[in-house]
Design a protein around this motif. Sequence first.
Motif, PDB file in Angstrom:
ATOM      1  N   ALA A 142      54.588  67.270  42.522  1.00  0.00           N
ATOM      2  CA  ALA A 142      53.437  67.195  43.423  1.00  0.00           C
ATOM      3  C   ALA A 142      53.836  66.617  44.774  1.00  0.00           C
ATOM      4  CB  ALA A 142      52.340  66.347  42.774  1.00  0.00           C
ATOM      5  N   VAL A 143      54.703  65.615  44.777  1.00  0.00           N
ATOM      6  CA  VAL A 143      55.148  65.009  46.040  1.00  0.00           C
ATOM      7  C   VAL A 143      55.948  66.011  46.869  1.00  0.00           C
ATOM      8  CG1 VAL A 143      56.624  63.224  47.033  1.00  0.00           C
ATOM      9  CG2 VAL A 143      55.088  62.662  45.136  1.00  0.00           C
ATOM     10  N   ILE A 144      56.833  66.758  46.209  1.00  0.00           N
ATOM     11  CA  ILE A 144      57.652  67.744  46.939  1.00  0.00           C
ATOM     12  C   ILE A 144      56.769  68.851  47.514  1.00  0.00           C
ATOM     13  CG2 ILE A 144      59.452  69.488  46.682  1.00  0.00           C
ATOM     14  CD1 ILE A 144      60.738  67.715  44.573  1.00  0.00           C
ATOM     15  N   ALA A 145      55.853  69.381  46.690  1.00  0.00           N
ATOM     16  CA  ALA A 145      54.982  70.456  47.164  1.00  0.00           C
ATOM     17  C   ALA A 145      54.080  69.965  48.288  1.00  0.00           C
ATOM     18  CB  ALA A 145      54.146  70.985  45.991  1.00  0.00           C
ATOM     19  N   GLY A 146      53.566  68.730  48.153  1.00  0.00           N
ATOM     20  CA  GLY A 146      52.720  68.188  49.219  1.00  0.00           C
ATOM     21  C   GLY A 146      53.472  67.987  50.528  1.00  0.00           C
ATOM     22  N   ALA A 147      54.713  67.534  50.419  1.00  0.00           N
ATOM     23  CA  ALA A 147      55.511  67.319  51.633  1.00  0.00           C
ATOM     24  C   ALA A 147      55.816  68.645  52.331  1.00  0.00           C
ATOM     25  CB  ALA A 147      56.798  66.590  51.266  1.00  0.00           C
ATOM     26  N   LEU A 148      56.141  69.680  51.563  1.00  0.00           N
ATOM     27  CA  LEU A 148      56.432  70.983  52.167  1.00  0.00           C
ATOM     28  C   LEU A 148      55.189  71.574  52.820  1.00  0.00           C
ATOM     29  CD1 LEU A 148      58.726  72.541  49.398  1.00  0.00           C
ATOM     30  CD2 LEU A 148      59.408  71.682  51.649  1.00  0.00           C
ATOM     31  N   SER A 149      54.054  71.483  52.110  1.00  0.00           N
ATOM     32  CA  SER A 149      52.813  72.010  52.679  1.00  0.00           C
ATOM     33  C   SER A 149      52.424  71.236  53.934  1.00  0.00           C
ATOM     34  CB  SER A 149      51.693  71.925  51.638  1.00  0.00           C
ATOM     35  OG  SER A 149      50.467  72.385  52.175  1.00  0.00           O
ATOM     36  N   PHE A 150      52.626  69.922  53.889  1.00  0.00           N
ATOM     37  CA  PHE A 150      52.329  69.090  55.056  1.00  0.00           C
ATOM     38  C   PHE A 150      53.178  69.514  56.256  1.00  0.00           C
ATOM     39  CE2 PHE A 150      52.517  65.372  57.744  1.00  0.00           C
ATOM     40  CZ  PHE A 150      51.260  64.812  57.643  1.00  0.00           C
ATOM     41  N   ALA A 151      54.460  69.772  56.004  1.00  0.00           N
ATOM     42  CA  ALA A 151      55.353  70.165  57.101  1.00  0.00           C
ATOM     43  C   ALA A 151      54.975  71.528  57.664  1.00  0.00           C
ATOM     44  CB  ALA A 151      56.796  70.178  56.595  1.00  0.00           C
ATOM     45  N   HIS A 152      54.584  72.468  56.793  1.00  0.00           N
ATOM     46  CA  HIS A 152      54.204  73.791  57.283  1.00  0.00           C
ATOM     47  C   HIS A 152      52.935  73.728  58.139  1.00  0.00           C
ATOM     48  CE1 HIS A 152      56.516  75.763  53.697  1.00  0.00           C
ATOM     49  NE2 HIS A 152      57.322  75.335  54.663  1.00  0.00           N
ATOM     50  N   LEU A 153      51.956  72.946  57.708  1.00  0.00           N
ATOM     51  CA  LEU A 153      50.737  72.811  58.507  1.00  0.00           C
ATOM     52  C   LEU A 153      51.035  72.143  59.854  1.00  0.00           C
ATOM     53  CD1 LEU A 153      48.269  71.707  55.672  1.00  0.00           C
ATOM     54  CD2 LEU A 153      48.066  73.767  57.065  1.00  0.00           C
ATOM     55  N   HIS A 154      51.924  71.171  59.818  1.00  0.00           N
ATOM     56  CA  HIS A 154      52.311  70.517  61.073  1.00  0.00           C
ATOM     57  C   HIS A 154      52.979  71.515  62.022  1.00  0.00           C
ATOM     58  CE1 HIS A 154      55.455  68.566  63.556  1.00  0.00           C
ATOM     59  NE2 HIS A 154      54.466  67.706  63.835  1.00  0.00           N
ATOM     60  N   ASP A 155      53.851  72.368  61.505  1.00  0.00           N
ATOM     61  CA  ASP A 155      54.545  73.338  62.357  1.00  0.00           C
ATOM     62  C   ASP A 155      53.564  74.343  62.946  1.00  0.00           C
ATOM     63  OD1 ASP A 155      56.834  72.017  61.657  1.00  0.00           O
ATOM     64  OD2 ASP A 155      57.467  73.498  60.151  1.00  0.00           O
ATOM     65  N   ILE A 156      52.589  74.815  62.166  1.00  0.00           N
ATOM     66  CA  ILE A 156      51.609  75.766  62.671  1.00  0.00           C
ATOM     67  C   ILE A 156      50.752  75.131  63.759  1.00  0.00           C
ATOM     68  CG2 ILE A 156      49.510  77.026  62.052  1.00  0.00           C
ATOM     69  CD1 ILE A 156      52.024  78.476  61.267  1.00  0.00           C
ATOM     70  N   ALA A 157      50.302  73.876  63.498  1.00  0.00           N
ATOM     71  CA  ALA A 157      49.462  73.201  64.495  1.00  0.00           C
ATOM     72  C   ALA A 157      50.232  72.969  65.800  1.00  0.00           C
ATOM     73  CB  ALA A 157      48.960  71.876  63.928  1.00  0.00           C
ATOM     74  N   GLU A 158      51.496  72.583  65.692  1.00  0.00           N
ATOM     75  CA  GLU A 158      52.284  72.346  66.908  1.00  0.00           C
ATOM     76  C   GLU A 158      52.576  73.648  67.636  1.00  0.00           C
ATOM     77  OE1 GLU A 158      55.934  69.380  68.073  1.00  0.00           O
ATOM     78  OE2 GLU A 158      56.084  70.552  66.216  1.00  0.00           O
ATOM     79  N   ALA A 159      52.819  74.741  66.891  1.00  0.00           N
ATOM     80  CA  ALA A 159      53.067  76.030  67.538  1.00  0.00           C
ATOM     81  C   ALA A 159      51.814  76.546  68.224  1.00  0.00           C
ATOM     82  CB  ALA A 159      53.553  77.045  66.513  1.00  0.00           C
ATOM     83  N   ALA A 160      50.622  76.133  67.698  1.00  0.00           N
ATOM     84  CA  ALA A 160      49.367  76.587  68.300  1.00  0.00           C
ATOM     85  C   ALA A 160      48.937  75.724  69.469  1.00  0.00           C
ATOM     86  CB  ALA A 160      48.264  76.608  67.244  1.00  0.00           C
TER      87      ALA A 160
END
Length: 217
Positions: free
Chosen positions: A14-32
């Motif tokens: 759960a920690v690994i999946a949450g960290a990856l999902s967190f990073a992907h959302l961060h990248d999308i928000a920063e790219a936007a």
Amino acid sequence: MRPSIRPDAVLVQAVIAGALSFAHLHDIAEAAGQHGWKAWAYPISVDLLLVAAWRRLRTLRATDGPVRSAWIWFAVALVASLGANVATAGLLDLHQVPAWLRILVAGWPALAFLGGTFLAHNPAPPAQPQTLAPAECDSHPEPAVDPEPVREAVAAPEPAPALPPAPAPVAPPLLAHARKVAAAHLTATGTPIDLDTLRARLGVPTPLAEAIAAQLT
């Protein structure tokens, strides 16, 4: 003694999946176009809405309440999280983000605030009161009363013993003759005369012989 710490495979996953999902959302928000702390706030907002909708859904299910609104906001948060993870797989050019994605990212805070408000201020229906059984409702039961009181058995008085019947009257001459016969029998045999011999010598019926023998003793 310190408790031993054992890694839980489910928790680690759960920690690994949450960290990856967190990073992907961060990248999308920063790219936007959301930079700095804003880009870090977007993943937190999406994950919190997902968790809040799931908890609200479980509460409504436990109280038999309507779960449509909770399902809607859960689906919205899931689509936002899943879409961000899929978008970072190379389907979008993060250096040239399309306008519709910028619009979605910019409008997410208002949408998340609206969903959180609905989830927080939609009261769950009160739980149905449990109906108590009649035995439970009566906290002070009346003592059982026997409609027919126990009656003590009274011993019936025992009947008085029956008295022996009085001997039949015997004429004095017959009684005097019987005494002579009895005396003669005693002198001859040395034993008292018996009832049958007395009856035979006197020639009388048995009841009269019994009455005479009773008066001879």
